[in-house]
Design a protein around this motif. Structure first.
Motif, mmCIF file in Angstrom:
data_model
loop_
_atom_site.group_PDB
_atom_site.id
_atom_site.type_symbol
_atom_site.label_atom_id
_atom_site.label_comp_id
_atom_site.label_asym_id
_atom_site.label_seq_id
_atom_site.Cartn_x
_atom_site.Cartn_y
_atom_site.Cartn_z
ATOM 1 N N GLU A 131 0.825 -1.258 0.051
ATOM 2 C CA GLU A 131 -0.023 -0.003 -0.018
ATOM 3 C C GLU A 131 0.669 1.173 -0.106
ATOM 4 N N PRO A 132 0.430 2.385 -0.738
ATOM 5 C CA PRO A 132 1.295 3.635 -0.707
ATOM 6 C C PRO A 132 1.417 4.007 0.635
ATOM 7 N N MET A 133 2.397 4.851 0.895
ATOM 8 C CA MET A 133 2.817 5.351 2.324
ATOM 9 C C MET A 133 1.562 6.533 2.431
ATOM 10 N N LEU A 134 1.194 6.992 1.470
ATOM 11 C CA LEU A 134 0.156 7.857 1.717
ATOM 12 C C LEU A 134 -1.071 7.171 2.201
ATOM 13 N N VAL A 186 7.714 -14.352 4.265
ATOM 14 C CA VAL A 186 6.206 -14.097 4.640
ATOM 15 C C VAL A 186 5.786 -12.522 4.715
ATOM 16 N N SER A 187 4.762 -12.312 4.192
ATOM 17 C CA SER A 187 4.269 -10.863 4.046
ATOM 18 C C SER A 187 2.736 -11.028 3.914
ATOM 19 N N ILE A 188 2.264 -10.176 4.955
ATOM 20 C CA ILE A 188 0.626 -10.055 5.200
ATOM 21 C C ILE A 188 0.447 -8.872 5.256
ATOM 22 N N GLY A 189 -0.598 -8.408 4.231
ATOM 23 C CA GLY A 189 -1.275 -6.955 4.134
ATOM 24 C C GLY A 189 -2.030 -6.651 5.393
ATOM 25 N N THR A 190 -2.014 -5.331 5.526
ATOM 26 C CA THR A 190 -2.819 -4.827 6.929
ATOM 27 C C THR A 190 -4.197 -5.186 6.700
ATOM 28 N N GLN A 191 -4.839 -5.382 5.763
ATOM 29 C CA GLN A 191 -6.415 -5.797 5.673
ATOM 30 C C GLN A 191 -6.637 -7.298 5.664
ATOM 31 N N VAL A 192 -5.701 -7.885 5.775
ATOM 32 C CA VAL A 192 -5.751 -9.388 5.879
ATOM 33 C C VAL A 192 -6.372 -9.896 7.026
ATOM 34 N N ASN A 201 7.679 -18.084 2.821
ATOM 35 C CA ASN A 201 7.556 -17.779 1.567
ATOM 36 C C ASN A 201 5.987 -17.685 0.956
ATOM 37 N N VAL A 202 5.284 -17.134 1.941
ATOM 38 C CA VAL A 202 3.904 -16.790 1.802
ATOM 39 C C VAL A 202 3.374 -15.388 1.589
ATOM 40 N N LYS A 203 2.616 -14.891 0.659
ATOM 41 C CA LYS A 203 2.338 -13.275 0.661
ATOM 42 C C LYS A 203 0.720 -13.352 0.514
ATOM 43 N N LEU A 204 0.383 -12.827 1.391
ATOM 44 C CA LEU A 204 -1.235 -12.631 1.715
ATOM 45 C C LEU A 204 -1.695 -11.125 1.537
ATOM 46 N N SER A 205 -2.272 -10.472 0.495
ATOM 47 C CA SER A 205 -2.438 -9.250 0.339
ATOM 48 C C SER A 205 -4.010 -9.081 -0.185
ATOM 49 N N GLY A 206 -4.101 -7.567 -0.222
ATOM 50 C CA GLY A 206 -5.524 -7.033 -0.364
ATOM 51 C C GLY A 206 -6.414 -7.479 0.988
ATOM 52 N N LYS A 207 -7.690 -7.807 0.622
ATOM 53 C CA LYS A 207 -8.538 -8.099 1.478
ATOM 54 C C LYS A 207 -8.815 -9.686 1.764
ATOM 55 N N THR A 208 -7.716 -10.360 1.612
ATOM 56 C CA THR A 208 -7.686 -11.790 1.752
ATOM 57 C C THR A 208 -8.105 -12.121 3.343
ATOM 58 N N LYS A 209 -8.725 -13.180 3.221
ATOM 59 C CA LYS A 209 -9.524 -13.625 4.379
ATOM 60 C C LYS A 209 -9.242 -15.223 4.630
ATOM 61 N N ILE A 210 -8.562 -15.686 5.583
ATOM 62 C CA ILE A 210 -8.203 -17.111 5.870
ATOM 63 C C ILE A 210 -9.040 -17.518 7.202
ATOM 64 N N CYS A 257 2.697 -19.909 -1.489
ATOM 65 C CA CYS A 257 1.231 -19.516 -1.716
ATOM 66 C C CYS A 257 1.062 -17.653 -1.881
ATOM 67 N N LEU A 258 0.502 -17.487 -2.991
ATOM 68 C CA LEU A 258 0.300 -15.928 -3.231
ATOM 69 C C LEU A 258 -1.217 -15.618 -3.352
ATOM 70 N N LEU A 259 -1.857 -15.155 -2.168
ATOM 71 C CA LEU A 259 -3.266 -15.006 -2.011
ATOM 72 C C LEU A 259 -3.530 -13.596 -2.028
ATOM 73 N N ASN A 260 -4.421 -13.060 -2.958
ATOM 74 C CA ASN A 260 -4.622 -11.560 -3.178
ATOM 75 C C ASN A 260 -6.240 -11.478 -3.305
#
Length: 470
Positions: free
Chosen positions: A29-32, A264-270, A281-290, A300-303
């Protein structure tokens, strides 16, 4: 009316990019965006972004986002300092003269709701004309030091102007301020570029307000990272690492198990349910819900993907997809947008699913493409099945009924329907609907030509024989 001005005009030359610095990303996500969301979460509904370098990109981003705040922009055509940037928003401030104005840096992404709300409460309670948000760090070199008095602060001294005693101060300026809006407007016009850079410094407002007999105070944030920004790619990487590990730390407290945090990278909205295990080596981004009790294995790359409970994913790439409970997928599977895999299904290796529904208990074993299809429950796909959904101009759908059996290397040429409990023989190209319970078979008659291969491969076989003798 309380409002916020976000300073977002910087170029960030050392980033070596044609993007405005504030649009460079931290955890995707942009810093802004980080800064705007912090304002929204603190209940600030009016925001003015001061744009500068490549300002049309900032304008496009702001106008295209969805959020609770009313976000406007103004242009700082010349970069003449932080005070000058706020001057560009003078008309915006005049319309909100009865409240308080928060000034934030658009490239300091770790400002948080607690700091914003806490500093505003102190600002109002103390009756300050300005309240500076500060933080205490062990290595304050390079930062402006806060000079406190018995009832507030007397100013901010930049590093290069500090005495030896002042350099020992660990309380620093975060670049975040609350101003009484009327008081701020009263001193903006008095700022002078009396420095080596010939710039208008916002920090000079503090001494101007004090000279008028008004109060200046400081709020020390408990967030040690509140002042952090990035001036180059190394700094941006450091911000990403801090954010990445901070998110992982949060999920550890919620009962999520990480076998290894490398990659491992997990977005703030996950969102992640309790008892889920995440490998390296897992990336969860966007509005992903586990969901709960899942296993998200390496690769795994889940967006923007929703995953139910007790599901296992292994080397799965999914975008805008949905996977229900008790599903096993992978390895090396791609779920493209608008794919929905229902409960109990199994998707094997080297399978691609696009804009399709896979029914409960259905097995898509391996080496198969399912596109633009509606597949029933308990269907079995053999190896190498393809739904032929595109004729070069238009795309068509395939429908497969419950309990159907699709033989290996079947081509289903859409639009076509395979009925309930129907079969397709291996190697069949299906161009017409298959009735319920029927077998579709389309094979040419096999003919064996005696001696053909011996004659065709004579030279090759002789060469191999000679090599063996040698």
């Amino acid at each position: 009316m309380d409002n916020c001005i976000i300073l977002a005009g910087g170029q960030g030359k050392r980033m070596k990019t044609n993007k405005p610095k504030v649009l460079l990303e931290v955890l995707g996500e942009p810093m802004l965006e980080w800064v705007i969301k912090a304002c929204e979460s603190a209940g600030i509904g009016n925001i003015c972004v001061v744009k500068g370098y490549e300002g049309e990109q900032v304008e496009a981003y702001v106008s295209g986002r969805n959020g609770s705040a009313d976000v406007q922009t103004v242009l700082q055509s010349e970069r003449l300092g932080t005070g000058h940037a706020v001057m560009m928003a003078a008309d915006y401030l005049k319309e909100r003269i009865g409240g308080n104005t928060l000034i934030l840096c658009g490239d300091a992404p770790f400002i948080d709701r607690e700091t914003i709300s806490g500093s505003l409460a102190l600002h109002k309670k103390a009756g300050n004309a300005v309240t500076v948000v500060t933080s205490e760090i062990d290595e304050p070199k390079g930062y402006g030091r806060i000079i406190r008095t018995a009832d507030g602060i007397s100013g901010i001294v930049e590093e290069k102007d500090c005495t030896d005693e002042q350099r020992k101060i660990k309380e620093i300026n975060s670049g975040c301020y609350w101003f009484d809006t009327k008081a701020l407007l009263g001193v903006l016009g008095e700022l002078k570029p009396n420095n080596a850079q010939k710039e208008y410094y916002l920090t000079d407002c503090i001494s101007l307000l004090l000279s008028k007999g008004l109060k200046a105070g400081a709020f020390t944030s408990e967030n040690k990272n509140v002042s952090l920004g990035a001036n180059d790619r190394k700094g941006l990487l450091a911000l990403n690492d801090i954010a990445r590990l901070g998110v992982i730390d949060k999920w550890l407290d919620f009962g999520i198990e990480f076998t290894c945090t490398d990659g491992v990278s997990i977005g703030t909205q996950v969102e992640i349910g309790a008892g889920t295990v995440i490998d390296s080596n897992v990336k969860l981004s966007g509005k992903t819900k586990i969901g709960e009790g899942c296993r998200i294995m390496s690769g795994c790359l889940l967006n923007n993907t929703i995953v139910g409970n007790n599901t296992v994913l292994n080397f799965v790439q999914a975008n805008d997809a949905r996977v229900d409970d008790n599903v096993k997928i992978g390895p090396w599977v791609q779920l493209r947008p608008d794919s929905h895999v229902l409960s109990g299904a199994k998707i094997g290796d080297f399978v691609e699913i696009k804009n399709s529904t896979i029914g409960e208990g259905t097995a898509v074993a391996h080496l198969t493409y399912v596109g633009d299809s509606d597949v029933g429950s308990n269907v079995n796909f053999g190896c190498g099945v393809v739904t032929v959904n595109f004729d070069g101009e238009k795309k068509f759908r395939t429908t497969i009924g419950d309990n159907a059996f699709i033989g290996c290397n079947t081509n289903l040429v859409a639009p076509v329907k395979v009925g309930t409990s129907a079969y397709t023989a291996a190697g069949t190209t299906v161009t017409h609907d298959v009735p319920d319970g029927a077998l579709a078979i389309d094979r040419g008659k096999q003919a064996n030509i005696e001696g053909y291969a011996t004659r065709k491969l004579k030279a090759r076989n002789e060469k191999i024989a000679m090599q063996k003798k040698a």
